[in-house]
Write a protein that holds these residues in place. Structure first.
Motif, PDB file in Angstrom:
ATOM      1  N   VAL A  28     -71.307 -13.586   0.576  1.00 33.14           N
ATOM      2  CA  VAL A  28     -70.920 -12.830   1.765  1.00 33.14           C
ATOM      3  C   VAL A  28     -69.442 -12.503   1.607  1.00 33.14           C
ATOM      4  N   ILE A  29     -69.129 -11.226   1.402  1.00 31.18           N
ATOM      5  CA  ILE A  29     -67.760 -10.793   1.154  1.00 31.18           C
ATOM      6  C   ILE A  29     -67.261 -10.032   2.386  1.00 31.18           C
ATOM      7  N   PRO A  30     -66.334 -10.613   3.153  1.00 30.45           N
ATOM      8  CA  PRO A  30     -65.830  -9.929   4.347  1.00 30.45           C
ATOM      9  C   PRO A  30     -65.158  -8.605   3.991  1.00 30.45           C
ATOM     10  N   GLN A  34     -65.501  -7.628  11.365  1.00 28.54           N
ATOM     11  CA  GLN A  34     -66.887  -7.647  11.823  1.00 28.54           C
ATOM     12  C   GLN A  34     -67.932  -7.445  10.730  1.00 28.54           C
ATOM     13  N   MET A  35     -67.586  -6.766   9.656  1.00 28.64           N
ATOM     14  CA  MET A  35     -68.572  -6.406   8.630  1.00 28.64           C
ATOM     15  C   MET A  35     -68.346  -7.156   7.319  1.00 28.64           C
ATOM     16  N   PRO A  76     -73.297  -7.087   9.520  1.00 29.78           N
ATOM     17  CA  PRO A  76     -72.294  -7.872  10.249  1.00 29.78           C
ATOM     18  C   PRO A  76     -72.045  -9.229   9.598  1.00 29.78           C
ATOM     19  N   LEU A  77     -70.791  -9.710   9.755  1.00 31.18           N
ATOM     20  CA  LEU A  77     -70.456 -11.064   9.300  1.00 31.18           C
ATOM     21  C   LEU A  77     -71.322 -12.063  10.063  1.00 31.18           C
TER      22      LEU A  77
END
Length: 84
Positions: A28-30, A34-35, A76-77
């Motif tokens: 999971v790469i910010p 929010q995304m 979304p994160l």
């Protein structure tokens, strides 16, 4: 040193690190507050889905194929503790 020139001790494992700028980050790469870009390496897969949540409320997102066996999707994160 043993007879054949092979040193048995001290035993030391070398850590192999792949330093290739062509290999994208996975996980999971910010992207912003929010995304995120969600990316996995699945070279033998033809289709990969990201499943956010569990049970009937789970949301399924088709991940897009990228070069070298990677798949990614923008979503979304996740909140802390969220299942995926």
């Amino acid at each position: 040193m043993p007879l054949w020139g092979i040193r048995l001790f001290p035993f030391r494992k070398e850590i192999a690190v792949i330093d290739d700028p062509e290999i994208p980050s996975v996980g999971v790469i910010p992207l912003d507050a929010q995304m995120a870009c969600w990316r996995v390496w699945a070279p033998k897969a033809r289709r990969v889905e990201l499943v956010l949540g569990a049970g009937e409320s789970a949301r399924r997102l088709l991940m897009e194929s990228e070069p070298r066996g990677y798949f990614a999707v923008r979503a979304p994160l996740p909140e802390p503790g969220r299942r995926y």
